[in-house]
Design a protein around this motif. Sequence first.
Motif, PDB file in Angstrom:
ATOM      1  N   GLU A 122     -25.197 -10.304  -2.209  1.00  0.00           N
ATOM      2  CA  GLU A 122     -26.394  -9.949  -1.449  1.00  0.00           C
ATOM      3  C   GLU A 122     -27.389  -9.187  -2.312  1.00  0.00           C
ATOM      4  N   LEU A 123     -26.907  -8.211  -3.067  1.00  0.00           N
ATOM      5  CA  LEU A 123     -27.800  -7.459  -3.955  1.00  0.00           C
ATOM      6  C   LEU A 123     -28.443  -8.361  -5.001  1.00  0.00           C
ATOM      7  N   GLY A 124     -27.663  -9.249  -5.573  1.00  0.00           N
ATOM      8  CA  GLY A 124     -28.202 -10.157  -6.585  1.00  0.00           C
ATOM      9  C   GLY A 124     -29.274 -11.067  -6.032  1.00  0.00           C
ATOM     10  N   ILE A 125     -29.005 -11.632  -4.856  1.00  0.00           N
ATOM     11  CA  ILE A 125     -29.975 -12.552  -4.245  1.00  0.00           C
ATOM     12  C   ILE A 125     -31.238 -11.802  -3.833  1.00  0.00           C
ATOM     13  N   LYS A 126     -31.069 -10.635  -3.220  1.00  0.00           N
ATOM     14  CA  LYS A 126     -32.248  -9.866  -2.807  1.00  0.00           C
ATOM     15  C   LYS A 126     -33.063  -9.395  -4.016  1.00  0.00           C
ATOM     16  N   THR A 127     -32.384  -9.077  -5.110  1.00  0.00           N
ATOM     17  CA  THR A 127     -33.098  -8.695  -6.333  1.00  0.00           C
ATOM     18  C   THR A 127     -33.912  -9.871  -6.849  1.00  0.00           C
ATOM     19  N   ALA A 128     -33.301 -11.045  -6.908  1.00  0.00           N
ATOM     20  CA  ALA A 128     -34.015 -12.245  -7.360  1.00  0.00           C
ATOM     21  C   ALA A 128     -35.195 -12.554  -6.439  1.00  0.00           C
ATOM     22  N   MET A 129     -34.967 -12.422  -5.143  1.00  0.00           N
ATOM     23  CA  MET A 129     -36.037 -12.682  -4.181  1.00  0.00           C
ATOM     24  C   MET A 129     -37.211 -11.710  -4.388  1.00  0.00           C
ATOM     25  N   SER A 130     -36.892 -10.453  -4.652  1.00  0.00           N
ATOM     26  CA  SER A 130     -37.938  -9.443  -4.852  1.00  0.00           C
ATOM     27  C   SER A 130     -38.825  -9.764  -6.052  1.00  0.00           C
ATOM     28  N   CYS A 131     -38.238 -10.420  -7.044  1.00  0.00           N
ATOM     29  CA  CYS A 131     -38.984 -10.771  -8.266  1.00  0.00           C
ATOM     30  C   CYS A 131     -39.447 -12.224  -8.264  1.00  0.00           C
ATOM     31  N   ASN A 132     -39.109 -12.944  -7.207  1.00  0.00           N
ATOM     32  CA  ASN A 132     -39.401 -14.375  -7.118  1.00  0.00           C
ATOM     33  C   ASN A 132     -38.792 -15.140  -8.298  1.00  0.00           C
ATOM     34  N   LEU A 133     -37.561 -14.772  -8.640  1.00  0.00           N
ATOM     35  CA  LEU A 133     -36.855 -15.391  -9.756  1.00  0.00           C
ATOM     36  C   LEU A 133     -35.771 -16.341  -9.263  1.00  0.00           C
ATOM     37  N   PRO A 134     -35.475 -17.355 -10.042  1.00  0.00           N
ATOM     38  CA  PRO A 134     -34.322 -18.191  -9.702  1.00  0.00           C
ATOM     39  C   PRO A 134     -33.026 -17.427  -9.970  1.00  0.00           C
ATOM     40  N   ILE A 135     -31.991 -17.751  -9.205  1.00  0.00           N
ATOM     41  CA  ILE A 135     -30.675 -17.140  -9.406  1.00  0.00           C
ATOM     42  C   ILE A 135     -29.614 -18.203  -9.173  1.00  0.00           C
ATOM     43  N   THR A 136     -28.603 -18.165 -10.021  1.00  0.00           N
ATOM     44  CA  THR A 136     -27.459 -19.059  -9.880  1.00  0.00           C
ATOM     45  C   THR A 136     -26.231 -18.201  -9.628  1.00  0.00           C
ATOM     46  N   ILE A 137     -25.448 -18.599  -8.641  1.00  0.00           N
ATOM     47  CA  ILE A 137     -24.166 -17.946  -8.391  1.00  0.00           C
ATOM     48  C   ILE A 137     -23.093 -19.007  -8.544  1.00  0.00           C
ATOM     49  N   ALA A 138     -22.161 -18.733  -9.440  1.00  0.00           N
ATOM     50  CA  ALA A 138     -21.084 -19.674  -9.720  1.00  0.00           C
ATOM     51  C   ALA A 138     -19.749 -19.004  -9.435  1.00  0.00           C
ATOM     52  N   GLY A 139     -18.779 -19.800  -9.082  1.00  0.00           N
ATOM     53  CA  GLY A 139     -17.445 -19.269  -8.834  1.00  0.00           C
ATOM     54  C   GLY A 139     -16.591 -20.286  -8.111  1.00  0.00           C
ATOM     55  N   PRO A 140     -15.443 -19.858  -7.635  1.00  0.00           N
ATOM     56  CA  PRO A 140     -14.544 -20.786  -6.945  1.00  0.00           C
ATOM     57  C   PRO A 140     -15.067 -21.160  -5.556  1.00  0.00           C
ATOM     58  N   LYS A 141     -14.528 -22.220  -5.028  1.00  0.00           N
ATOM     59  CA  LYS A 141     -14.958 -22.768  -3.738  1.00  0.00           C
ATOM     60  C   LYS A 141     -14.823 -21.760  -2.592  1.00  0.00           C
ATOM     61  N   ASN A 142     -13.883 -20.812  -2.711  1.00  0.00           N
ATOM     62  CA  ASN A 142     -13.714 -19.855  -1.614  1.00  0.00           C
ATOM     63  C   ASN A 142     -14.927 -18.937  -1.447  1.00  0.00           C
ATOM     64  N   ASN A 143     -15.854 -18.909  -2.423  1.00  0.00           N
ATOM     65  CA  ASN A 143     -17.097 -18.155  -2.241  1.00  0.00           C
ATOM     66  C   ASN A 143     -17.918 -18.729  -1.095  1.00  0.00           C
ATOM     67  N   GLU A 144     -17.624 -19.962  -0.729  1.00  0.00           N
ATOM     68  CA  GLU A 144     -18.312 -20.607   0.383  1.00  0.00           C
ATOM     69  C   GLU A 144     -18.173 -19.776   1.662  1.00  0.00           C
ATOM     70  N   ASN A 145     -17.070 -19.035   1.797  1.00  0.00           N
ATOM     71  CA  ASN A 145     -16.885 -18.171   2.974  1.00  0.00           C
ATOM     72  C   ASN A 145     -18.034 -17.179   3.099  1.00  0.00           C
ATOM     73  N   TRP A 146     -18.396 -16.555   1.992  1.00  0.00           N
ATOM     74  CA  TRP A 146     -19.481 -15.579   2.039  1.00  0.00           C
ATOM     75  C   TRP A 146     -20.799 -16.264   2.370  1.00  0.00           C
ATOM     76  N   PHE A 147     -21.083 -17.382   1.742  1.00  0.00           N
ATOM     77  CA  PHE A 147     -22.344 -18.086   1.981  1.00  0.00           C
ATOM     78  C   PHE A 147     -22.440 -18.587   3.426  1.00  0.00           C
ATOM     79  N   ASN A 148     -21.333 -19.066   3.984  1.00  0.00           N
ATOM     80  CA  ASN A 148     -21.341 -19.528   5.376  1.00  0.00           C
ATOM     81  C   ASN A 148     -21.586 -18.388   6.361  1.00  0.00           C
ATOM     82  N   ASN A 149     -21.149 -17.182   6.025  1.00  0.00           N
ATOM     83  CA  ASN A 149     -21.341 -16.027   6.905  1.00  0.00           C
ATOM     84  C   ASN A 149     -22.659 -15.300   6.661  1.00  0.00           C
ATOM     85  N   ASN A 150     -23.459 -15.791   5.746  1.00  0.00           N
ATOM     86  CA  ASN A 150     -24.759 -15.189   5.430  1.00  0.00           C
ATOM     87  C   ASN A 150     -25.830 -16.275   5.382  1.00  0.00           C
TER      88      ASN A 150
END
Length: 185
Positions: free
Chosen positions: A19-47
């Motif tokens: 959340e902090l990373g995405i909000k930081t990127a949004m504040s600067c209008n920068l692209p952001i990539t988040i990589a990791g295992p498939k279970n990270n999908e849990n966080w994205f689905n809940n947000n």
Amino acid sequence: MLANNGLGGYGDYDRKGFELGIKTAMSCNLPITIAGPKNNENWFNNNPWIKGYPKLSVVYDLSNEHLRQLYTSHTIFLHPSELEAGHPNLTLLEAAACGLPIIGWIEMETDFYGMWRAPRDIFELLRGIDDITNNYDFYRQDHGGMVTDENGIADRLLKNNDLYRSMKGDWKRTSWNNGNNIKVT
């Protein structure tokens, strides 16, 4: 950002600071990539709020070669994690080895040469991005080789060995060994 988010079976717990990373990127209008295992999908689905940010890329289960390409195709590594167990984790070492400037947080007791320390606070992360982008050549080139030298596995092993040797005398008689004289070599 590269992380396996979640904590103790709770896949939507944000210990890695997505959340902090995405909000930081949004504040600067920068692209952001988040990589990791498939279970990270849990966080994205809940947000679901993040789905509206068009500059967010999410990738799962990269091969080692694709992971290396991901590091080398980016300019800054964000790491606003809240828990790193007293050592630089593998993603920090990988990012440093690829010459990426790093903005993030690990315990103050842990040294990590070249990391722009930003507590889990969006304003500190923004300050780090501002400093690094305004002095990018310094962080990218001048720190590059020194970061990997200072944080390389050989250096880490030597430091841990020195720590172990300095402490081993304290381990000869402790309550856990029931008074047996255990020799540590």
